[in-house]
Design an enzyme around this catalytic site. Sequence first.
Site, PDB file in Angstrom:
ATOM      1  N   CYS A  43      -2.573  18.338  31.058  1.00 26.36           N
ATOM      2  CA  CYS A  43      -1.926  17.474  30.244  1.00 26.36           C
ATOM      3  C   CYS A  43      -2.404  17.620  28.800  1.00 26.36           C
ATOM      4  O   CYS A  43      -3.842  17.851  28.547  1.00 26.36           O
ATOM      5  CB  CYS A  43      -2.491  16.055  30.707  1.00 26.36           C
ATOM      6  SG  CYS A  43      -2.563  14.686  29.612  1.00 26.36           S
TER       7      CYS A  43
ATOM      8  N   CYS B  41      -1.403   1.356  20.334  1.00 26.11           N
ATOM      9  CA  CYS B  41      -0.874   0.648  21.663  1.00 26.11           C
ATOM     10  C   CYS B  41      -2.461   0.048  21.729  1.00 26.11           C
ATOM     11  O   CYS B  41      -3.388   0.551  21.813  1.00 26.11           O
ATOM     12  CB  CYS B  41      -0.638   1.543  22.587  1.00 26.11           C
ATOM     13  SG  CYS B  41       1.135   2.376  22.426  1.00 26.11           S
TER      14      CYS B  41
ATOM     15  N   CYS C 185      -4.921   1.435  24.589  1.00 24.62           N
ATOM     16  CA  CYS C 185      -5.044   3.168  24.402  1.00 24.62           C
ATOM     17  C   CYS C 185      -6.316   3.298  23.516  1.00 24.62           C
ATOM     18  O   CYS C 185      -6.390   2.867  22.414  1.00 24.62           O
ATOM     19  CB  CYS C 185      -3.610   3.949  24.054  1.00 24.62           C
ATOM     20  SG  CYS C 185      -4.139   5.557  23.919  1.00 24.62           S
TER      21      CYS C 185
ATOM     22  N   CYS D 286      -3.614   9.079  16.757  1.00 23.43           N
ATOM     23  CA  CYS D 286      -2.405   8.569  16.738  1.00 23.43           C
ATOM     24  C   CYS D 286      -2.026   7.417  15.998  1.00 23.43           C
ATOM     25  O   CYS D 286      -3.074   6.799  15.859  1.00 23.43           O
ATOM     26  CB  CYS D 286      -2.205   8.150  18.465  1.00 23.43           C
ATOM     27  SG  CYS D 286      -0.404   7.697  18.841  1.00 23.43           S
TER      28      CYS D 286
ATOM     29  N   GLU E  47      -8.419  16.522  23.294  1.00 22.15           N
ATOM     30  CA  GLU E  47      -8.691  16.629  24.575  1.00 22.15           C
ATOM     31  C   GLU E  47      -7.584  16.985  25.266  1.00 22.15           C
ATOM     32  O   GLU E  47      -6.235  16.616  25.032  1.00 22.15           O
ATOM     33  CB  GLU E  47      -9.394  15.547  25.199  1.00 22.15           C
ATOM     34  CG  GLU E  47      -8.631  14.199  24.861  1.00 22.15           C
ATOM     35  CD  GLU E  47      -9.450  13.004  25.261  1.00 22.15           C
ATOM     36  OE1 GLU E  47     -10.415  12.683  24.694  1.00 22.15           O
ATOM     37  OE2 GLU E  47      -8.915  12.107  26.318  1.00 22.15           O
TER      38      GLU E  47
ATOM     39  N   CYS F 223      -6.562   8.148  28.427  1.00 21.88           N
ATOM     40  CA  CYS F 223      -6.253   8.840  26.934  1.00 21.88           C
ATOM     41  C   CYS F 223      -7.105   8.384  25.925  1.00 21.88           C
ATOM     42  O   CYS F 223      -7.327   7.557  25.559  1.00 21.88           O
ATOM     43  CB  CYS F 223      -4.761   8.288  26.430  1.00 21.88           C
ATOM     44  SG  CYS F 223      -3.675   8.509  27.757  1.00 21.88           S
TER      45      CYS F 223
HETATM   46  N1  SAH Z   1       2.203   8.626  23.118  1.00 20.84           N
HETATM   47  C1  SAH Z   1       2.652   8.964  24.210  1.00 20.84           C
HETATM   48  C2  SAH Z   1       1.774  10.055  24.984  1.00 20.84           C
HETATM   49  C3  SAH Z   1       0.593   9.519  25.232  1.00 20.84           C
HETATM   50  S1  SAH Z   1      -0.095   8.375  26.106  1.00 20.84           S
HETATM   51  C4  SAH Z   1       3.403   7.783  24.962  1.00 20.84           C
HETATM   52  O1  SAH Z   1       2.935   6.551  24.461  1.00 20.84           O
HETATM   53  O2  SAH Z   1       4.019   7.664  25.932  1.00 20.84           O
HETATM   54  C5  SAH Z   1       0.607   8.839  28.005  1.00 20.84           C
HETATM   55  C6  SAH Z   1       0.549   7.396  28.729  1.00 20.84           C
HETATM   56  O3  SAH Z   1      -0.782   6.896  29.086  1.00 20.84           O
HETATM   57  C7  SAH Z   1       1.279   6.409  28.166  1.00 20.84           C
HETATM   58  O4  SAH Z   1       2.266   5.842  29.157  1.00 20.84           O
HETATM   59  C8  SAH Z   1       0.183   5.486  27.732  1.00 20.84           C
HETATM   60  O5  SAH Z   1       0.881   4.231  27.556  1.00 20.84           O
HETATM   61  C9  SAH Z   1      -0.533   5.569  28.704  1.00 20.84           C
HETATM   62  N2  SAH Z   1      -2.032   4.991  28.482  1.00 20.84           N
HETATM   63  C10 SAH Z   1      -2.425   5.341  27.559  1.00 20.84           C
HETATM   64  N3  SAH Z   1      -3.819   4.481  27.660  1.00 20.84           N
HETATM   65  C11 SAH Z   1      -4.005   3.728  28.847  1.00 20.84           C
HETATM   66  C12 SAH Z   1      -4.821   3.205  29.737  1.00 20.84           C
HETATM   67  N4  SAH Z   1      -6.071   2.933  28.899  1.00 20.84           N
HETATM   68  N5  SAH Z   1      -4.190   2.717  30.698  1.00 20.84           N
HETATM   69  C13 SAH Z   1      -3.372   3.183  31.371  1.00 20.84           C
HETATM   70  N6  SAH Z   1      -2.372   4.030  30.616  1.00 20.84           N
HETATM   71  C14 SAH Z   1      -2.645   4.300  29.325  1.00 20.84           C
END
Ligand code: SAH
Length: 360
Positions: free
Chosen positions: A109, A120, A123, A116, A96, A337
């Site tokens: 983006c 996290c 996420c 991944c 996406e 994301c």
């Molecule tokens: N792997 C990279 C980039 C992808 S995520 C990273 O960790 O930075 C891009 C951003 O969105 C990251 O800061 C991630 O922590 C955040 N993110 C992911 N899921 C989210 C959510 N449900 N709410 C808010 N931020 C989120």
Amino acid sequence: MEKETRKGLDVKSMNLRELETELAGEKPFRAGQMYEWMHVKLARSFDEMTNLPKALREECKERFIYTALRPVRVQESKIDGTKKFLFALSDGSLVESVWMQYRYGNSVCISSQVGCRMGCAFCASGLGGLERNLTPGEMLDQVYAITLLTGERVSNVVVMGTGEPLDNYDNLLKFIRMLTEEGGLRISQRNVTVSTCGLVPRMKQLAGEKLQITLALSLHATTDEKRMRLMPIAKRYSIRELMDACSYYFRETGRRITLEYSLVRGINDSEQDAERLCRLAKPLHCHINLIPVNPVTEREFVQPDVSGIRAFQNILEKNKINGSIRREMGRDIDGACGQLRRREVCTEIEKNGVLEENRC
Ligand code: SAH
């Protein structure tokens, strides 16, 4: 035999030098023409390259894979016009990408991996683990396909979609170079942001590349203990090490770091968290992006209420820390994301459905 071994090379991932080598038997300008078709005129196939001899086009079709992402689904936000694209890759994997309009231009983006492996907690991208890395061509083509589908020039690219870009380092670097250098779209490196969960050795390596891109660090917590609850990678690298890597990046490149901080109610949104964040940020030349956590179906995290977010921001302001609350773009269209892909993969619908282009 020669042709057999070559078949399968991804032509859109080759830089001009590599393409010249591949086309060494042709007239010297052919590689340049083909490169321009792919990376400036954004051709979707060899057939469009009308100033190349037919025989060469046919030979290339035999020899190379031509990456051209196929839009499977587009969602448009009624709130802010943000568009979220789900693309099918040539092997059927889905990625996406998001298109956002800002006052200063259009921003895309992009995803850097299929899935991944960072896991996290808040996420959606990591829920199914990592399937594979994206090639430079597949990253580039997210920008190209969206440019064609929207009919609008892209001025900013953020690598903040699915995946950990520094976990796909070599392809990411090639992508950035091809996107920003002579012969391609020439998007300014200053308008490219790479977001990482904090792979310290890679952050330092990136500093050494002397690019003018912005590095964003997903910090999300102010103590190692809290960070470990949100991000497994925190078990590998401490906040101290992360801050050192950020300072190093700034020293080497002169580029200000962005710290991303997703606010999660009851976990990292207290006054003490804000104070600690200020102490971490103070010695860095950085900008803080506060992101109220985006609720994900599979996760129970919730945002602080508006007053909680304000209170947190006020503490940053009082301490003269540069920060902003990220506008939530496309909240009504699975903005977080990995959510759109997640939904599509889970329900396994429309894998072969082609979207009519005029919907964009
Ligand atoms: N792997 C990279 C980039 C992808 S995520 C990273 O960790 O930075 C891009 C951003 O969105 C990251 O800061 C991630 O922590 C955040 N993110 C992911 N899921 C989210 C959510 N449900 N709410 C808010 N931020 C989120």
